[in-house]
Design a protein around this motif. Structure first.
Motif, PDB file in Angstrom:
ATOM      1  N   CYS A   1      11.192  -3.118 -19.864  1.00 44.61           N
ATOM      2  CA  CYS A   1      10.063  -3.930 -19.413  1.00 44.61           C
ATOM      3  C   CYS A   1      10.217  -5.338 -19.967  1.00 44.61           C
ATOM      4  O   CYS A   1      10.279  -5.529 -21.190  1.00 44.61           O
ATOM      5  CB  CYS A   1       8.758  -3.297 -19.893  1.00 44.61           C
ATOM      6  SG  CYS A   1       7.307  -4.322 -19.591  1.00 44.61           S
TER       7      CYS A   1
ATOM      8  N   LYS B   1      -0.185  -5.649 -18.706  1.00 42.40           N
ATOM      9  CA  LYS B   1      -0.431  -4.211 -18.857  1.00 42.40           C
ATOM     10  C   LYS B   1      -1.807  -3.829 -18.320  1.00 42.40           C
ATOM     11  O   LYS B   1      -1.968  -2.760 -17.712  1.00 42.40           O
ATOM     12  CB  LYS B   1      -0.271  -3.778 -20.321  1.00 42.40           C
ATOM     13  CG  LYS B   1       1.148  -3.968 -20.854  1.00 42.40           C
ATOM     14  CD  LYS B   1       2.156  -3.172 -20.043  1.00 42.40           C
ATOM     15  CE  LYS B   1       3.571  -3.359 -20.539  1.00 42.40           C
ATOM     16  NZ  LYS B   1       4.535  -2.576 -19.769  1.00 42.40           N
ATOM     17  N   GLN B   2      -2.800  -4.692 -18.501  1.00 44.09           N
ATOM     18  CA  GLN B   2      -4.139  -4.423 -17.955  1.00 44.09           C
ATOM     19  C   GLN B   2      -4.113  -4.418 -16.433  1.00 44.09           C
ATOM     20  O   GLN B   2      -4.744  -3.572 -15.802  1.00 44.09           O
ATOM     21  CB  GLN B   2      -5.143  -5.455 -18.470  1.00 44.09           C
ATOM     22  CG  GLN B   2      -5.467  -5.283 -19.931  1.00 44.09           C
ATOM     23  CD  GLN B   2      -6.208  -6.471 -20.527  1.00 44.09           C
ATOM     24  OE1 GLN B   2      -6.378  -7.511 -19.889  1.00 44.09           O
ATOM     25  NE2 GLN B   2      -6.636  -6.327 -21.769  1.00 44.09           N
TER      26      GLN B   2
ATOM     27  N   MET C   1      -1.495  -3.731 -14.596  1.00 44.29           N
ATOM     28  CA  MET C   1      -0.777  -2.523 -14.189  1.00 44.29           C
ATOM     29  C   MET C   1      -1.728  -1.324 -14.211  1.00 44.29           C
ATOM     30  O   MET C   1      -1.754  -0.525 -13.272  1.00 44.29           O
ATOM     31  CB  MET C   1       0.425  -2.278 -15.109  1.00 44.29           C
ATOM     32  CG  MET C   1       1.269  -1.089 -14.689  1.00 44.29           C
ATOM     33  SD  MET C   1       2.749  -0.869 -15.704  1.00 44.29           S
ATOM     34  CE  MET C   1       2.046  -0.071 -17.141  1.00 44.29           C
ATOM     35  N   ALA C   2      -2.534  -1.199 -15.261  1.00 43.61           N
ATOM     36  CA  ALA C   2      -3.504  -0.105 -15.364  1.00 43.61           C
ATOM     37  C   ALA C   2      -4.526  -0.187 -14.229  1.00 43.61           C
ATOM     38  O   ALA C   2      -4.916   0.846 -13.665  1.00 43.61           O
ATOM     39  CB  ALA C   2      -4.190  -0.135 -16.728  1.00 43.61           C
TER      40      ALA C   2
ATOM     41  N   LEU D   1      -2.988   1.200 -11.106  1.00 42.64           N
ATOM     42  CA  LEU D   1      -2.949   2.661 -11.202  1.00 42.64           C
ATOM     43  C   LEU D   1      -4.331   3.252 -10.944  1.00 42.64           C
ATOM     44  O   LEU D   1      -4.457   4.251 -10.223  1.00 42.64           O
ATOM     45  CB  LEU D   1      -2.416   3.086 -12.569  1.00 42.64           C
ATOM     46  CG  LEU D   1      -0.941   2.775 -12.800  1.00 42.64           C
ATOM     47  CD1 LEU D   1      -0.588   2.858 -14.279  1.00 42.64           C
ATOM     48  CD2 LEU D   1      -0.054   3.699 -11.971  1.00 42.64           C
TER      49      LEU D   1
ATOM     50  N   GLY E   1      -5.669   4.762 -15.292  1.00 45.54           N
ATOM     51  CA  GLY E   1      -4.746   3.654 -15.514  1.00 45.54           C
ATOM     52  C   GLY E   1      -4.326   3.460 -16.955  1.00 45.54           C
ATOM     53  O   GLY E   1      -3.124   3.339 -17.236  1.00 45.54           O
TER      54      GLY E   1
ATOM     55  N   SER F   1      -0.569   4.022 -18.024  1.00 42.91           N
ATOM     56  CA  SER F   1       0.134   2.829 -18.498  1.00 42.91           C
ATOM     57  C   SER F   1       0.856   3.106 -19.819  1.00 42.91           C
ATOM     58  O   SER F   1       2.018   2.721 -20.000  1.00 42.91           O
ATOM     59  CB  SER F   1      -0.866   1.678 -18.657  1.00 42.91           C
ATOM     60  OG  SER F   1      -0.224   0.512 -19.060  1.00 42.91           O
TER      61      SER F   1
ATOM     62  N   ILE G   1       3.829   5.312 -19.025  1.00 43.02           N
ATOM     63  CA  ILE G   1       4.899   4.528 -18.396  1.00 43.02           C
ATOM     64  C   ILE G   1       5.652   3.723 -19.446  1.00 43.02           C
ATOM     65  O   ILE G   1       6.887   3.697 -19.449  1.00 43.02           O
ATOM     66  CB  ILE G   1       4.328   3.608 -17.292  1.00 43.02           C
ATOM     67  CG1 ILE G   1       3.850   4.450 -16.103  1.00 43.02           C
ATOM     68  CG2 ILE G   1       5.361   2.570 -16.852  1.00 43.02           C
ATOM     69  CD1 ILE G   1       2.994   3.683 -15.112  1.00 43.02           C
ATOM     70  N   ASP G   2       4.917   3.065 -20.339  1.00 38.58           N
ATOM     71  CA  ASP G   2       5.578   2.277 -21.385  1.00 38.58           C
ATOM     72  C   ASP G   2       6.484   3.150 -22.244  1.00 38.58           C
ATOM     73  O   ASP G   2       7.595   2.748 -22.587  1.00 38.58           O
ATOM     74  CB  ASP G   2       4.554   1.551 -22.253  1.00 38.58           C
ATOM     75  CG  ASP G   2       3.920   0.364 -21.560  1.00 38.58           C
ATOM     76  OD1 ASP G   2       4.457  -0.086 -20.527  1.00 38.58           O
ATOM     77  OD2 ASP G   2       2.878  -0.114 -22.048  1.00 38.58           O
TER      78      ASP G   2
END
Length: 189
Positions: free
Chosen positions: A109, A133-134, A136-137, A140, A152, A156, A159-160
């Motif tokens: 990432c 990241k927020q 991305m969540a 989701l 999310g 998240s 995923i990380d």
């Protein structure tokens, strides 16, 4: 995740610099990539470079904004296509990530890498990473939350973790087996 490569000779200098920085920062690291290398890769003069980006810090922020746009567009499109094709949410997510992790140019990432490289010396980078990241969540949640239960933040984090393990060279099948089981559990709550 699409590559940012294009026929960069046709791009204006600012975009050529950004495309070159994107490739170099992601593949070689932000600190390891000097301005002279970017100038050479972008085929611009030093004067042109500094007219476009007065500092490397400004270019780093532009790179992260650019990467955010590319990655989020790919991520949302990939998930949406898989979901519209009838894949269950966990499978759509797994298929998208497996495709990204399998790319020859995968180096983890860009945002986690930037936080690791620069976060202690530049707190503004950490804000950019948290915002990515927020968002991305939020994607989701918008695509996978059921009955209003947010998934999310948990996905998240998952995923990380998968990104880091894939980046460390853990066998992809092992990473994805663990990911799939945990994602399914999160999505079945």
């Amino acid at each position: 995740m699409p590559s940012a490569k294009s026929s960069s000779d046709a791009l204006p200098p600012r975009e050529r610099i950004l495309v070159a920085a994107h490739a170099l920062f992601y593949q070689e690291g932000i600190r390891a990539t000097g301005v002279d290398r970017i100038i050479d890769q972008a085929s611009v003069s030093k004067v042109t470079f500094y007219r476009q980006y007065p500092s490397k810090d400004e270019l780093i922020r532009a790179y992260l904004d650019y990467r955010h746009g590319l990655w989020m567009s790919w991520f949302e499109t990939s998930l949406t296509q898989a979901l519209h094709a009838g894949a269950p949410a966990a499978q759509a997510l797994s298929t998208s990530l497996r495709a990204w992790f399998s790319r020859a140019d995968f180096r983890g990432c860009a945002f986690l890498n930037a936080a690791a490289e620069l976060g202690s010396s530049d707190p503004e980078i950490l804000k950019v990473v948290r915002q990515h990241k927020q968002e991305m969540a939020a994607v989701l949640d918008s695509l996978m939350a059921s009955d209003g239960v947010p998934v999310g933040p948990a996905l998240s984090l998952l995923i990380d973790g998968a990104i880091v393990h894939a980046q460390m060279g853990q066998p992809l099948d092992d990473v994805m087996d663990a990911f799939d089981a945990t994602a399914a559990a999160i999505l079945q709550r």
